[in-house]
Design a protein around this motif. Structure first.
Motif, short mmCIF file in Angstrom:
data_model
loop_
_atom_site.label_atom_id
_atom_site.label_comp_id
_atom_site.label_asym_id
_atom_site.label_seq_id
_atom_site.Cartn_x
_atom_site.Cartn_y
_atom_site.Cartn_z
N ALA A 1 0.91 -1.06 0.13
CA ALA A 1 0.02 0.10 0.04
C ALA A 1 0.84 1.28 0.08
CB ALA A 1 -0.84 0.08 1.40
N LEU A 2 1.90 1.29 0.66
CA LEU A 2 2.86 2.35 0.95
C LEU A 2 3.52 2.59 -0.32
CD1 LEU A 2 4.27 1.54 4.37
CD2 LEU A 2 3.09 3.67 3.72
N SER A 3 3.87 1.49 -1.13
CA SER A 3 4.86 1.70 -2.20
C SER A 3 4.00 2.18 -3.62
CB SER A 3 5.89 0.63 -2.83
OG SER A 3 4.77 -0.58 -3.23
N ALA A 4 2.58 1.69 -3.36
CA ALA A 4 1.79 2.25 -4.49
C ALA A 4 1.76 3.67 -4.62
CB ALA A 4 0.20 1.66 -4.20
N GLY B 1 10.16 4.63 14.37
CA GLY B 1 9.57 5.89 14.74
C GLY B 1 8.16 5.77 15.30
N GLY B 2 7.62 4.47 15.18
CA GLY B 2 6.35 4.04 15.87
C GLY B 2 5.29 3.85 15.00
N VAL B 3 4.13 2.99 15.32
CA VAL B 3 3.15 2.54 14.58
C VAL B 3 2.49 3.78 13.89
CG1 VAL B 3 0.71 1.34 14.67
CG2 VAL B 3 2.86 0.51 15.84
N GLY B 4 2.38 4.75 14.51
CA GLY B 4 1.84 6.13 13.79
C GLY B 4 2.50 6.52 12.37
N GLN B 5 3.58 5.95 12.26
CA GLN B 5 4.29 6.46 10.94
C GLN B 5 3.56 5.85 9.59
OE1 GLN B 5 7.26 8.38 10.44
NE2 GLN B 5 6.46 8.96 12.39
N ILE B 6 2.79 4.59 9.80
CA ILE B 6 2.31 3.92 8.86
C ILE B 6 1.37 4.79 8.12
CG2 ILE B 6 1.25 1.90 7.82
CD1 ILE B 6 2.37 0.35 9.88
N ALA B 7 0.54 5.31 9.03
CA ALA B 7 -0.67 6.04 8.52
C ALA B 7 -0.13 7.54 7.82
CB ALA B 7 -1.78 6.43 9.93
N GLN B 8 0.96 8.25 8.68
CA GLN B 8 1.45 9.28 8.19
C GLN B 8 2.08 9.27 7.05
OE1 GLN B 8 1.52 12.07 10.30
NE2 GLN B 8 1.41 11.54 12.31
N LYS B 9 2.69 8.05 6.68
CA LYS B 9 3.29 7.97 5.26
C LYS B 9 2.18 7.67 4.24
CE LYS B 9 7.89 7.75 5.99
NZ LYS B 9 8.47 6.86 6.49
N LEU B 10 1.22 6.92 4.48
CA LEU B 10 0.17 6.85 3.74
C LEU B 10 -0.64 8.32 3.28
CD1 LEU B 10 -1.65 3.37 4.98
CD2 LEU B 10 -0.49 3.82 2.81
N VAL B 11 -0.71 9.05 4.62
CA VAL B 11 -1.11 10.41 3.88
C VAL B 11 -0.29 11.12 3.28
CG1 VAL B 11 -1.67 12.48 5.09
CG2 VAL B 11 -2.62 10.48 5.97
N GLU B 12 0.97 11.09 3.52
CA GLU B 12 2.01 11.76 2.58
C GLU B 12 1.76 11.17 1.12
OE1 GLU B 12 6.00 11.08 4.20
OE2 GLU B 12 6.88 11.18 2.12
N GLY B 13 1.72 9.88 0.95
CA GLY B 13 1.49 9.36 -0.41
C GLY B 13 0.01 9.77 -1.01
N LEU B 14 -0.81 9.68 0.00
CA LEU B 14 -2.05 10.32 -0.75
C LEU B 14 -2.02 11.60 -1.34
CD1 LEU B 14 -5.31 9.99 -0.52
CD2 LEU B 14 -5.44 11.14 1.43
N GLU B 15 -1.33 12.59 -0.41
CA GLU B 15 -1.26 13.78 -1.03
C GLU B 15 -0.55 14.11 -2.22
OE1 GLU B 15 -0.35 15.68 2.85
OE2 GLU B 15 -2.40 16.33 3.02
N LYS B 16 0.68 13.33 -2.42
CA LYS B 16 1.56 13.32 -3.62
C LYS B 16 0.69 12.90 -4.71
CE LYS B 16 5.79 11.41 -1.73
NZ LYS B 16 6.82 10.47 -2.00
#
Ligand SMILES: Cc1cc2nc3c(=O)[nH]c(=O)nc-3n(C[C@H](O)[C@H](O)[C@H](O)COP(=O)(O)OP(=O)(O)OC[C@H]3O[C@@H](n4cnc5c(N)ncnc54)[C@H](O)[C@@H]3O)c2cc1C
Length: 496
Positions: free
Chosen positions: A73-76, A228-243
């Motif tokens: 999901a992240l790499s997508a 960096g903690g589990v919260g990073q997964i969602a933060q990264k997905l949001v970063e990808g979403l916005e990109k």
């Protein structure tokens, strides 16, 4: 311009749906009631500690196969997350001196378990090998929407044996399978605990499909902690979403799903704002979706039936502790399960779940200190209608009962305590936006495996559900699966 999809909630299920759709070029808007994304996979910070609010034993961050759904999901959306391999999934501290570690290496785990049950050596191997068969089927195909006939046909022609294998396991529960190979009552109780610690029901109510994933993937992709903690997964997905051109709004609590001629067409926020979308996706629980966001008196027939089959699991009492390093004996593992009497496995304050993420990522706590997150089931009813003083007193009493029990595995915990924050079912309800703070749906009685868990479409045209109230249930990798499936179905519906 109307949004292609509006996603209510930024839990991992909602974010995977949103990122998958954005990656396919859809115009996506995520509306999140809280200040940050992640829901039960979120975090909070206090006095130099970064605490995970819920999940911390993370599957799906591996590198190989097709079941590493968080990595995928992240790499997508062109982001990635560093993951730290956990060498032991769980250290069990169970009744009758059953003290054992689930090693990342399959053979080592089998050896550890067999050392306690020599007479069941063959049964143990056969049972866990059976789980591996389920996993191998899943891990050979792209995991997308089972509601999309063209995908099903394609997968069937590409992997006919794996598909037939899965069809065989879909209606089965772990209990029956375990009893086919294993007779020892204590070992069967251990299998109950192996299921309970993530499905929150014993083996005879836990679907084989889910167990096949968990009992095998821990030795394949493994359990990996996000740096960096589990919260990073969602933060990264949001970063990808916005990109990818998607949008997210925080402090945007949806109070209503708007319908026109029976079709979901938009949402209304608590502040009165209205957003329209071609497709509406709810990442809230089914109880919240069909009884709060839509008129409870118009609940569709199939949802009523679902509620006859599934009920809300209890919530948790959570202790977020900062402790001196000296509290942790040499060689302590990251995840522990503590239970003193088998009869209390599913009871309130029976099983205690423990996670010490700082053993894998030192940066989550000040130097010389660790985080211990301990949680145990609790019902919201025991926390309602209390004055503030009664509520605080009850929290304190409950917390010390748990700390006393944990002293057995962490001697000196009380003395080494630097920080303590206690969350109750009310906390879970308030901050995670989940009715009664529930962990998710559990079967009311023994059902046929996963057959009655709904996919993403609902009885209301244009409305989809995603997350742990949908197939295949709770857990980050499971809700990621639900997200992939939901986006796939919507993309087919929108002809993206
Ligand atoms: C204590 C605890 C420990 C756990 N441990 C693990 C573990 O170790 N490993 C694991 O894999 N899983 C674990 N889980 C389970 C896992 O965290 C969940 O199954 C998963 O995170 C659920 O994701 P979700 O997408 O379904 O929804 P949620 O995480 O519930 O997210 C839903 C989101 O929607 C938002 N929302 C709800 N209603 C509205 C609304 N009306 N308007 C706007 N936004 C709204 C919420 O604020 C939330 O952000 C644990 C859970 C808990 C509580």
């Amino acid at each position: 311009m109307t949004n292609d999809a509006i996603v209510i909630g930024s839990g991992i299920g909602g974010l995977v749906t949103a990122t998958q759709l954005a990656a396919k070029g859809a115009k996506v808007l995520v509306l999140e009631r809280y200040l940050i994304p992640g829901g039960s996979a979120g975090y909070f910070e206090r006095q130099g500690y970064r605490f995970d609010v819920g999940a911390s034993m993370i599957f799906g961050l591996g590198q190989n196969g097709t079941t590493n759904l968080l990595t995928r999901a992240l790499s997508a959306v062109n982001v990635s997350q560093e993951a730290i391999a956990d060498p032991v999934q769980i250290h069990y501290h169970l009744p009758q001196g059953l003290d054992l570690k689930v090693d990342r290496v399959y053979e080592k785990f089998l050896q550890n378990l067999t050392a306690h049950f020599r007479h069941e050596e063959q049964g143990i191997r056969r049972f866990y090998d059976e789980c591996q068969k389920v996993f191998n089927c899943l891990n050979s195909m792209d995991l997308l929407s089972l509601e999309e006939p063209r995908y099903l046909l394609r997968v069937f022609f590409q992997h006919p044996l794996a598909c037939l294998g899965l069809v065989k396991y879909l209606p089965q529960n772990v209990g029956n399978m375990a009893r086919r190979y294993i007779k020892d009552p204590q070992l069967l109780k251990f299998i109950d605990m192996e299921c309970y610690c993530w499905s929150v029901v014993p083996a005879n109510m836990t679907p084989m499909i889910n167990a096949g994933m968990v009992f095998s993937d821990r030795h394949y992709g493994g359990v990996n902690y996000p740096k960096g903690g589990v919260g990073q997964i969602a933060q990264k997905l949001v970063e990808g979403l916005e990109k990818a051109g998607g949008k997210i709004q925080y402090q945007a609590r949806v109070t209503k799903i708007l319908t026109e001629q029976g079709r979901a067409v938009g949402v209304q926020l608590a502040n009165g704002e209205i957003y329209r979308g071609k497709r509406i996706v709810s990442n809230a629980t089914r109880w919240d979706t069909f009884q709060q966001l839509l008129p409870a008196e118009e609940i569709p027939h199939n949802e009523k039936k679902w509620q006859q089959n599934y009920q809300k699991s209890p919530s948790f009492l959570s202790l977020h502790m900062g402790v001196k390093q000296s509290v942790l004996p040499e060689g302590t593992e990251c995840h522990h399960i503590l239970l003193e009497e088998w009869e209390k496995m599913t009871a309130v304050e029976g099983t205690i779940f423990v996670s010490i993420p700082t053993l894998l990522d030192r940066d989550l706590a000040p130097s010389g200190y660790h985080i211990i997150h301990a949680f145990t089931p609790h019902w919201i009813n025991d926390w309602q209608e209390l004055s503030q003083t009664e509520y605080e007193a009850r929290k304190e009493e409950a917390a010390w009962r748990i700390i006393d029990r944990l002293e057995k595995i962490f001697p000196g915990l009380d003395a080494g305590l630097d920080y303590l924050e206690v969350g109750t079912p009310r906390t879970h309800r308030r901050f995670l936006g989940r009715e009664d703070g529930t962990y998710g749906p559990i079967p009311r009685r023994k059902l046929r495996g996963l057959l009655k868990m709904p996919f993403n479409r609902t009885a209301i045209p244009g409305l989809y559900c995603v997350g742990d109230s949908t197939f295949p249930g709770q857990g980050l990798n499971a809700v990621a699966f639900s997200g992939f499936a939901c986006a796939h179905r919507i993309a087919a519906d929108l002809k993206l």
